[in-house]
Design a protein around this motif. Structure first.
Motif, mmCIF file in Angstrom:
data_model
loop_
_atom_site.group_PDB
_atom_site.id
_atom_site.type_symbol
_atom_site.label_atom_id
_atom_site.label_comp_id
_atom_site.label_asym_id
_atom_site.label_seq_id
_atom_site.Cartn_x
_atom_site.Cartn_y
_atom_site.Cartn_z
ATOM 1 N N LEU A 105 -7.430 12.106 21.705
ATOM 2 C CA LEU A 105 -6.773 11.535 20.524
ATOM 3 C C LEU A 105 -5.468 10.844 20.899
ATOM 4 O O LEU A 105 -5.067 9.862 20.254
ATOM 5 C CB LEU A 105 -6.517 12.630 19.494
ATOM 6 C CG LEU A 105 -7.759 13.289 18.899
ATOM 7 C CD1 LEU A 105 -7.366 14.334 17.860
ATOM 8 C CD2 LEU A 105 -8.678 12.258 18.278
ATOM 9 N N GLY A 106 -4.799 11.349 21.931
ATOM 10 C CA GLY A 106 -3.583 10.695 22.388
ATOM 11 C C GLY A 106 -3.852 9.292 22.890
ATOM 12 O O GLY A 106 -3.093 8.348 22.611
ATOM 13 N N ILE A 107 -4.948 9.113 23.624
ATOM 14 C CA ILE A 107 -5.299 7.778 24.117
ATOM 15 C C ILE A 107 -5.678 6.865 22.949
ATOM 16 O O ILE A 107 -5.379 5.664 22.962
ATOM 17 C CB ILE A 107 -6.435 7.880 25.142
ATOM 18 C CG1 ILE A 107 -5.963 8.674 26.365
ATOM 19 C CG2 ILE A 107 -6.912 6.505 25.575
ATOM 20 C CD1 ILE A 107 -7.042 8.942 27.389
ATOM 21 N N ALA A 108 -6.330 7.434 21.912
ATOM 22 C CA ALA A 108 -6.621 6.638 20.710
ATOM 23 C C ALA A 108 -5.325 6.185 20.037
ATOM 24 O O ALA A 108 -5.212 5.039 19.576
ATOM 25 C CB ALA A 108 -7.475 7.455 19.739
ATOM 26 N N SER B 222 3.889 16.786 17.516
ATOM 27 C CA SER B 222 5.015 15.992 18.028
ATOM 28 C C SER B 222 4.747 15.507 19.446
ATOM 29 O O SER B 222 5.091 14.375 19.799
ATOM 30 C CB SER B 222 6.301 16.819 17.981
ATOM 31 O OG SER B 222 6.625 17.182 16.657
ATOM 32 N N TRP B 223 4.157 16.389 20.262
ATOM 33 C CA TRP B 223 3.791 15.930 21.614
ATOM 34 C C TRP B 223 2.785 14.785 21.525
ATOM 35 O O TRP B 223 2.819 13.840 22.335
ATOM 36 C CB TRP B 223 3.194 17.068 22.427
ATOM 37 C CG TRP B 223 4.141 18.133 22.864
ATOM 38 C CD1 TRP B 223 4.034 19.471 22.643
ATOM 39 C CD2 TRP B 223 5.360 17.972 23.632
ATOM 40 N NE1 TRP B 223 5.099 20.152 23.197
ATOM 41 C CE2 TRP B 223 5.920 19.252 23.813
ATOM 42 C CE3 TRP B 223 6.017 16.867 24.160
ATOM 43 C CZ2 TRP B 223 7.103 19.456 24.511
ATOM 44 C CZ3 TRP B 223 7.207 17.071 24.856
ATOM 45 C CH2 TRP B 223 7.732 18.344 25.018
ATOM 46 N N LEU B 224 1.882 14.861 20.557
ATOM 47 C CA LEU B 224 0.887 13.802 20.394
ATOM 48 C C LEU B 224 1.554 12.459 20.095
ATOM 49 O O LEU B 224 1.056 11.408 20.513
ATOM 50 C CB LEU B 224 -0.079 14.177 19.271
ATOM 51 C CG LEU B 224 -1.292 13.273 19.060
ATOM 52 C CD1 LEU B 224 -2.239 13.350 20.251
ATOM 53 C CD2 LEU B 224 -2.029 13.652 17.777
ATOM 54 N N ILE C 102 10.783 14.347 23.100
ATOM 55 C CA ILE C 102 10.834 15.681 23.704
ATOM 56 C C ILE C 102 11.618 16.641 22.816
ATOM 57 O O ILE C 102 11.178 17.771 22.537
ATOM 58 C CB ILE C 102 11.451 15.601 25.106
ATOM 59 C CG1 ILE C 102 10.532 14.804 26.042
ATOM 60 C CG2 ILE C 102 11.700 16.995 25.672
ATOM 61 C CD1 ILE C 102 11.109 14.566 27.424
ATOM 62 N N LEU C 103 12.789 16.207 22.359
ATOM 63 C CA LEU C 103 13.618 17.088 21.531
ATOM 64 C C LEU C 103 12.938 17.425 20.208
ATOM 65 O O LEU C 103 12.996 18.573 19.741
ATOM 66 C CB LEU C 103 14.974 16.423 21.279
ATOM 67 C CG LEU C 103 15.904 16.306 22.493
ATOM 68 C CD1 LEU C 103 17.157 15.530 22.133
ATOM 69 C CD2 LEU C 103 16.269 17.689 23.016
ATOM 70 N N SER C 104 12.290 16.440 19.593
ATOM 71 C CA SER C 104 11.627 16.715 18.316
ATOM 72 C C SER C 104 10.470 17.686 18.498
ATOM 73 O O SER C 104 10.228 18.542 17.640
ATOM 74 C CB SER C 104 11.137 15.412 17.682
ATOM 75 O OG SER C 104 10.137 14.800 18.489
ATOM 76 N N ALA C 105 9.750 17.583 19.624
ATOM 77 C CA ALA C 105 8.649 18.514 19.874
ATOM 78 C C ALA C 105 9.166 19.935 20.099
ATOM 79 O O ALA C 105 8.579 20.907 19.609
ATOM 80 C CB ALA C 105 7.835 18.044 21.081
ATOM 81 N N ALA D 281 12.506 11.091 13.509
ATOM 82 C CA ALA D 281 12.152 10.983 12.090
ATOM 83 C C ALA D 281 10.686 10.597 11.927
ATOM 84 O O ALA D 281 9.990 11.115 11.039
ATOM 85 C CB ALA D 281 13.053 9.962 11.401
ATOM 86 N N TRP D 282 10.208 9.684 12.766
ATOM 87 C CA TRP D 282 8.788 9.322 12.719
ATOM 88 C C TRP D 282 7.906 10.542 12.975
ATOM 89 O O TRP D 282 6.926 10.775 12.263
ATOM 90 C CB TRP D 282 8.481 8.237 13.757
ATOM 91 C CG TRP D 282 8.874 6.853 13.370
ATOM 92 C CD1 TRP D 282 9.760 6.039 14.015
ATOM 93 C CD2 TRP D 282 8.391 6.100 12.264
ATOM 94 N NE1 TRP D 282 9.860 4.840 13.370
ATOM 95 C CE2 TRP D 282 9.023 4.846 12.295
ATOM 96 C CE3 TRP D 282 7.483 6.363 11.243
ATOM 97 C CZ2 TRP D 282 8.774 3.862 11.344
ATOM 98 C CZ3 TRP D 282 7.231 5.391 10.299
ATOM 99 C CH2 TRP D 282 7.873 4.150 10.353
ATOM 100 N N ASN D 283 8.247 11.305 14.001
ATOM 101 C CA ASN D 283 7.446 12.485 14.329
ATOM 102 C C ASN D 283 7.440 13.490 13.188
ATOM 103 O O ASN D 283 6.401 14.052 12.840
ATOM 104 C CB ASN D 283 7.985 13.136 15.601
ATOM 105 C CG ASN D 283 7.870 12.233 16.814
ATOM 106 O OD1 ASN D 283 7.298 11.150 16.736
ATOM 107 N ND2 ASN D 283 8.409 12.656 17.936
#
Length: 694
Positions: free
Chosen positions: A124-127, A246-248, A565-568, A617-619
């Motif tokens: 899904l990450g590649i998608a 968030s990592w995604l 990274i911080l948001s995750a 904010a997006w995450n």
């Protein structure tokens, strides 16, 4: 793939399902092995315990230090949640029974987080990376495409606008369909459409076909974001959801890096193109589009081996298939962790009533196949529209409105500034270039052979008699009120060069791109001859591909790495609301620093700072959007909100571009106001950190 899961179910027990109370259904499942004959129970117990010391196995390593076993912690958390929900039911006078949301969360905890989720994470990450790449494609190829296809300013603007419109429509359509047709199936359709029409756009020679293929490609890839986040969230347990979603989000950053790096490495290399005669040419910007298809192709192949979301199956009454997928997730994770003896103990899954009976009636209709197809798809369309309308229901109306405003304000400022940054750099480059222009006034040149390039010059009231211009490049040169008499032009290449109000006498133009209808403005032609003119538009890669723009996009994408990274790391610790509100307010403050951007370096620096602070904010928005809506409406709501985001991007891009070279104050004020309002409004959103997916 769905048939594969169904076939596996049919090979299990044949016990007839029983129906539960309260409108739900409970489906028991037999064990995975047949009952052994002749004391099979004792043999099974002895085989299972052979080579194990019960006393030793009962001792947990951390027990010596008074550390509770992880299973005990999970059991305590489940008991606390069950008690809280029991009190809520009593307060609302609801029957005391375990619903699908609670049971599904318990099942996902039993399945654990391991190899299966990480495999799905990569696919899904590649998608998602493919979506990130498509966001940069048009911006990178436009400088070359506008020359290759002779695009006017109006057509050039229309291309960028229609791509965003197609992504907006795609987000709405595919997000809505994914709640009725399945997450995996719709995501495969999205990526397949993107791949097919991106490939066709590589070979489209005319503007009409090219813009049509890019529109269709955008319609496909526009549905990936709503589906990807919904699909992945339904395989995650509550305490893992915020962090791993968030990592995604980082894969969108990887898409920007991939697009910037490949554009930098491919487009400026003219020799990499392919020429099939004079009418059919594949320049390197088309090769770049071809390379940008790779993430979508890889994700498409990976999805073939992934199962559908079991939560979607349960919501739509496909209980057996959901059970098989959940068991597969459980076995895959625990075998990878070295505990293959763990057994999937779920025997009953409570599910809500569905409209499955209506579909069965449709399928058994005695009409023609076309009539059945018409009825089935008409019913599907009605359900989709009902799902969209239900987002304005009293229990969802206020939070849907708040979320839509936050999405809009964030997209308006972010995408508006994303256009403003590179355009501002180009404008600064143009101003610097214009400041170095050389002015020649009333010069007379006679019997001279120009065998060197003319660059960034203005010639006024000059006279050129018996001169030769051969095998040279004329770049950003303007001749005004000048006379050319008995001159000869051969193999001349020009860029941004014009003759205005000039007199051309007895002059020959041979094999040049200087022809009467395009380069000569209000000129008087007296016995001028044009032989083998190079009509049309011609690429000049040294002129049209400034590597600074690629570098700016690359650095802007890379700058989001710390924020990702911080948001995750803190999404589950401090909560989604603080992440969204804090990130938007800090980004609003950063926009004021743009008033100090008096050089290209300063613009690049403040762009990186803005991207680094706003990505969190997006995450947070993507995580909370997944969590706030029930499963039957989750993808629909995400699609509508993502479509709102694309609409805001269109409006912001158009408005911010109008002020390039006029003033910086208005764009900066608009971005600040939008971010500040959105950040403050985000504090009114509900906290979904410990919310089970309903």
């Amino acid at each position: 793939m769905d048939d594969h899961w169904q076939n596996n179910v049919n090979q299990q027990g044949t016990e007839i399902p029983t129906y539960g109370e309260g409108g739900g259904q409970e489906y028991p499942y037999q064990a995975d092995f047949p009952q052994q004959e002749g004391g099979g129970d004792e043999d099974a117990r002895s085989d299972a315990t052979e080579g194990h010391d019960e006393d030793a196995e009962a001792m947990y390593e951390g027990e010596y230090q008074g550390i509770p076993h992880p299973d005990e912690i999970k059991a305590a958390q489940r008991a606390a949640r069950a008690e809280a929900r029991k009190k809520a039911r009593l307060a609302a006078a609801m029957p005391d029974e375990e619903d699908l949301a609670e049971q599904y969360e318990n099942i996902m905890e039993d399945c654990g987080h391991g190899r299966f989720q990480w495999t799905l994470f990569i696919v899904l990450g590649i998608a998602l990376m493919a979506d990130g790449v498509d966001g940069f494609v048009v911006g990178f190829v436009l400088p070359s495409a506008e020359k290759d296809m002779c695009l006017s300013n109006a057509n050039k603007g229309m291309l960028g606008l229609l791509v965003y419109v197609s992504m907006m429509v795609g987000a709405f359509v595919w997000g809505s369909l994914a709640d009725k047709m399945g997450r995996r199936k719709c995501l495969i359709y999205c990526l397949a459409i993107d791949c097919v029409f991106s490939f066709l756009s590589c070979f489209a020679q005319g503007y009409g076909f090219f813009i049509f293929f890019r529109f269709c490609s955008g319609f496909g890839i526009g549905g990936t974001i709503p589906i990807v986040y919904t699909y992945f969230a339904e395989f995650l347990q509550m305490d893992k959801r915020g962090e791993h979603l968030s990592w995604l989000c980082m894969f969108w950053m990887f898409g920007g890096l991939y697009a910037s790096f490949t554009a930098w490495g491919i487009i400026p290399h003219y020799g990499w193109g392919i020429s099939l005669g004079t009418q059919y040419q594949i320049h390197t910007w088309r090769v770049f589009i071809l390379v940008c298809m790779f993430p979508a192709i890889i994700a498409l192949v990976g999805l073939v081996f992934m199962p559908e979301s079991p939560r979607f199956f349960l919501e739509n009454g496909r209980h057996d298939e959901a059970w098989m997928i959940l068991r597969h997730v459980h076995d895959t994770n625990w075998k990878a962790k070295g505990e293959p003896e763990r057994v999937f103990t779920v025997s009953n899954i409570t599910t809500p009533k569905t409209q499955e009976d209506e579909f069965i009636e449709i399928q058994s209709d005695t009409g023609t196949s076309f009539q059945r197809w018409t009825v089935r798809h008409t019913n599907l369309l009605k359900q989709v529209m009902q799902n969209v309308i239900s987002l304005a229901a009293p229990d969802l109306r206020l939070q849907s409105l708040f979320l839509a405003i936050v999405w809009f304000t964030m997209a308006f400022s972010y995408h508006g500034l994303s256009v403003w940054f590179p355009d501002m750099i180009k404008y600064m480059q143009y101003e610097e270039y214009e400041s170095k222009v050389k002015l020649f006034h009333r010069e007379r040149v006679e019997r001279f052979h120009f065998n060197f390039s003319l660059v960034n010059q203005i010639h006024k009231e000059g006279e050129y008699v018996h001169d030769k211009f051969m095998n040279i490049e004329i770049k950003s040169v303007k001749f005004e009120d000048s006379l050319f008499e008995n001159c000869y032009f051969e193999d001349v290449r020009s860029t941004n060069t014009y003759f205005e109000n000039c007199t051309i006498k007895n002059t020959v133009f041979y094999n040049t791109d200087l022809w009467e209808d395009s380069k000569f403005i209000d000129c008087r032609m007296e016995n001028a001859t044009f032989l083998h003119p190079k009509k049309g538009c011609h690429l000049n890669f040294q002129e049209e591909n400034d590597i600074v723009i690629y570098m700016v996009s690359f650095l802007g994408s890379l700058a989001t790495l710390p924020g990702n990274i911080l948001s995750a790391l803190f999404m589950d610790k401090i909560g989604r609301i603080k992440i969204i509100g804090g990130s938007m307010l800090v980004s609003a403050v950063c926009t004021f620093l743009l008033l100090l951007s008096f050089s290209q370096g300063a613009v690049i620096l403040f762009q990186c700072l803005f991207y680094a602070t706003s990505v969190a904010a997006w995450n947070g928005l993507e995580v909370i959007t997944v969590e706030i809506y029930p499963s039957a409406k989750r993808c629909t709501a995400f699609g509508v909100l993502n479509g709102t985001c694309k609409l805001a991007a269109i409006i912001g891009s158009v408005i911010f571009a109008k002020f390039i070279g006029v003033t910086k104050i208005i764009p900066i004020f608009l971005a600040f106001a939008a971010l500040a309002c959105g950040g403050l409004l985000a504090t009114k959103l509900p906290d979904t950190r410990e919310k089970i997916l309903e």
